[in-house]
Write an enzyme that holds these catalytic residues in place. Structure first.
Site, short mmCIF file in Angstrom:
data_model
loop_
_atom_site.label_atom_id
_atom_site.label_comp_id
_atom_site.label_asym_id
_atom_site.label_seq_id
_atom_site.Cartn_x
_atom_site.Cartn_y
_atom_site.Cartn_z
N GLU A 8 76.94 25.80 -5.77
CA GLU A 8 75.28 25.00 -7.01
C GLU A 8 74.82 26.53 -6.99
OE1 GLU A 8 72.93 23.97 -3.65
OE2 GLU A 8 70.76 23.58 -4.88
N ARG A 41 84.93 25.38 7.19
CA ARG A 41 84.74 26.58 7.07
C ARG A 41 84.68 27.83 7.62
NH1 ARG A 41 79.67 25.21 5.47
NH2 ARG A 41 79.02 27.40 4.37
N LYS A 68 72.84 30.63 1.54
CA LYS A 68 72.32 31.58 0.66
C LYS A 68 70.87 31.70 0.65
CE LYS A 68 75.03 29.37 -2.06
NZ LYS A 68 75.79 27.88 -3.29
P1 ATP Z 1 74.54 27.11 1.15
O1 ATP Z 1 75.15 26.18 2.60
O2 ATP Z 1 74.84 28.81 1.60
O3 ATP Z 1 73.59 27.42 0.49
P2 ATP Z 1 77.01 25.47 0.06
O4 ATP Z 1 77.82 25.62 1.55
O5 ATP Z 1 76.29 25.24 0.41
O6 ATP Z 1 76.11 27.28 0.71
P3 ATP Z 1 77.73 25.22 -2.16
O7 ATP Z 1 77.31 26.25 -3.73
O8 ATP Z 1 77.80 23.88 -2.47
O9 ATP Z 1 77.52 26.36 -1.21
O10 ATP Z 1 79.04 25.89 -2.34
C1 ATP Z 1 80.40 25.48 -3.11
C2 ATP Z 1 81.30 25.19 -2.17
O11 ATP Z 1 82.25 26.35 -1.37
C3 ATP Z 1 81.54 23.85 -1.77
O12 ATP Z 1 83.22 23.68 -1.51
C4 ATP Z 1 81.36 24.39 0.06
O13 ATP Z 1 81.75 23.43 0.89
C5 ATP Z 1 82.51 25.94 -0.53
N1 ATP Z 1 82.15 26.44 0.96
C6 ATP Z 1 80.66 26.51 0.99
N2 ATP Z 1 80.61 28.05 2.74
C7 ATP Z 1 81.60 28.13 2.52
C8 ATP Z 1 82.80 28.96 4.01
N3 ATP Z 1 81.85 29.11 4.57
N4 ATP Z 1 84.23 28.51 3.60
C9 ATP Z 1 84.90 27.90 3.16
N5 ATP Z 1 84.23 27.06 1.97
C10 ATP Z 1 83.06 27.74 1.40
MG MG Z 2 75.96 22.78 -0.82
#
Ligand code: ATP
Ligand code: MG
Length: 562
Positions: free
Chosen positions: A37, A264, A274
């Protein structure tokens, strides 16, 4: 944790992929995607998802798309889009074709939503968000159906079109799937598919007043792109029945993308949300998203981490289905291991005290030959000026040393790295403060490399720079950004930010060997006996700035030995 030497066993996702290939599923096609995102910079956790998504495609002759999940216009920005692309490429991956956007599919998603309404599988609800949430109930008890649930199809179509056309204010109506208000899976209790948002979108402008929710956009986007394996983190496991339900409503034929969840990456002493990272930037706790203390990819890059060290870290941590917390010291261990092979060795004195060699001719300068990297002969040697007045580390001298102190002290000898053996004859002190202003020594002229005394043994070797030739450089010494392993663990009434380390950055001016005047941003060095350092992006001729990547003290290696 897995051992990554040579052949390692397949992780559970690779096993699924190989099984699918054996069975000829999807005609042997492997198509993955990385779906960030664009509401922030990506971090070390995302690196795990990137390695997995792009790695599976690379290893199985498949393709990996980059798809920005830009369904929430309010928090998204092109700045993030560009940064995410740069970071993925820096890690060494390239997406198939152009980058894609969920917003590219808004028309199709809307059409499919209309299809759902026509099938009687979706309705316009006028309850407030609070009411919807209250009606949804708790997992052990059936929820309550909305009074609007059984509207006629025509009425739903009309209202949904008018929502799209901007006739209603934000929050006044939503489109919900009509699934099952008694399902033990809360996500199946008539989830919201569309919400009204009169917001400008960074790609679609003001075209839309309704925006799809993640659950309606994600699987459908996977379907449009022909994704075969849709890999995501464990929190989406409970969304999977909904993911499959949505696809079953719109798909014909056998092809379906398959969602597979993995644990994760969690790191101690680190936050990886984020939203929280944005807070640190906006509230000035760090200077920017690429502040070298940030767990972002751009922060780690600026700090001096290499792509190889990050990939190796992700590989070492491995892919599993159970959450755990990884030690930050492992990441530090792996960057040391990589920089040990790559970083050029230099001498920099961070807390200088002057040494005067009483028997060294005044005005004489000798050029000492020094190895650039004992681990890599191909990078050769360099010449460093040596003269009568030098700087050494204040810590390398003790006037009154304890028994086990082998470095410089009155009457004692040490070797100067790449130079001579010297012996301390006395010190000059500030009469008022007692501080040592100068250490007086003699040198043994026979002990230079190539002369007969070169191999004479003394108990310690220390680093130095010639006082008249030394270059002043700024050195930024970083410590952990948080003081506790779990920054979210706080007492009642306190904020996670109360766990920030007030001493996470210390700036000093150090004395460096003169050749570093030409150091370029991004270059990596080992300051001998001290640590690994990277030339900062703001560094320029006349003002050289170093970021400390890591010290040489390897806590992980200690853990391994226990
Ligand atoms: P935040 O919760 O900080 O906004 P997010 O998971 O929503 O982070 P996205 O941009 O939606 O962030 O994530 C893109 C991809 O990266 C998704 O497939 C998500 O599952 C993966 N991802 C995010 N954080 C992690 C992590 N700590 N370990 C492994 N994969 C991750
Ligand atoms: Mg997300």
């Amino acid at each position: 944790m897995e051992n990554t030497e040579n052949a390692r066993t397949l992780n559970f996702i690779e096993e699924i992929v190989e099984e699918d290939l054996r069975n000829g599923k999807n005609d042997g096609r492997i198509q993955t995607r990385f779906p960030p995102e664009p509401n922030g910079y990506i971090h070390i956790g995302h690196a795990k998802a990137i390695c997995l998504d792009f790695g599976i495609a690379r290893n199985y002759n498949g393709k990996c798309n980059l798809r920005f999940d830009d369904t929430n216009p309010v928090t998204e920005d092109v700045e993030y889009v560009d940064a995410i692309k740069e970071d993925i490429q820096w890690l060494g991956f390239q997406w198939a074709g152009e980058a894609r956007y969920a917003s590219d599919y808004f028309d199709q998603l809307f059409e499919w939503a209309l299809l759902l309404v026509r099938k009687g599988k979706a309705y316009v609800d006028e309850c407030s968000a609070e009411e919807i949430s209250a009606h949804r109930g708790v997992p052990t008890q059936a929820g309550k159906e909305s009074a609007y649930r059984n509207r006629p199809v025509e009425e739903n179509l009309d209202l949904f079109m008018r929502m799209k056309n901007g006739e209603f204010p934000d929050g006044s109506k939503v489109l919900r799937a009509k699934i099952d208000m008694t399902s033990p899976n809360m996500h199946m209790r008539d989830p919201v598919l569309y919400r009204i948002k009169h917001a400008h979108h960074h790609r679609t402008g003001d075209k839309w007043c309704v925006y799809p929710m993640y659950d309606w956009a994600h699987g459908q986007s996977d379907y449009i792109e022909g994704i075969t394996h849709s890999l995501c983190t464990l929190e989406f496991e409970v969304h999977r029945p909904l993911y499959d339900w949505c696809l079953d409503q719109i798909a014909d034929g056998d092809y379906r993308p398959r969602q597979i969840e993995f644990a994760r990456l969690n790191l101690n002493y680190t936050i990886m949300s984020k939203r929280k990272m944005l807070q640190l930037v906006n509230e000035g706790y760090v200077s920017s998203w690429d502040d070298p203390r940030m767990p972002t990819i751009c922060g780690l890059r600026r700090r001096g981490y290499t792509p190889e060290s990050i990939l190796n870290f992700v590989e070492t941590v491995g892919i599993a289905k159970r959450e755990n917390i990884i030690e930050f010291t492992l990441l530090e261990h792996l960057v040391r291991e990589d920089l040990n092979k790559k970083a050029l060795r230099v001498m920099v004195v961070s807390n200088p005290v002057k040494v005067v060699l009483e028997n060294y001719p005044e005005g004489q300068v000798e050029m000492m030959e020094a190895e650039n990297n004992p681990e890599d002969e191909s990078v050769g040697t360099r010449k460093i000026p040596f003269s009568r007045e030098l700087f050494i580390e204040r810590d390398d001298f003790l006037e009154d040393p304890p028994k086990k102190f082998f470095r410089l002290s009155p009457g004692n000898e040490v070797r100067l790295k790449n130079g001579y053996i010297i012996k301390c004859t006395g010190v000059d002190k500030d009469e008022q403060t007692g501080e040592i202003r100068q250490i007086n020594c003699t040198y043994d002229p026979t002990t230079r490399s190539g002369l007969e005394g070169a191999n004479r043994k003394v108990k310690a070797t220390i680093h130095w720079v010639s006082a008249n030739h030394a270059l002043d450089v700024e050195v930024r010494l970083y410590e952990r950004l948080f003081m506790v392993p779990d920054p979210d663990d706080v007492e009642e009434g306190k904020d996670w930010k109360s766990n920030l380390n007030p001493d996470s950055l210390k700036v000093i001016v150090a004395k460096a060997e003169p050749g570093l005047a030409n150091a370029k941003p991004g270059e990596k060095y080992q300051f001998q006996r001290t640590g690994y350092f990277c030339v900062d992006t703001d560094s320029k001729p006349g003002k050289i700035i170093f970021n400390r990547t890591v010290t040489l003290k390897d806590d992980w290696a200690k853990i391994l030995k226990q």
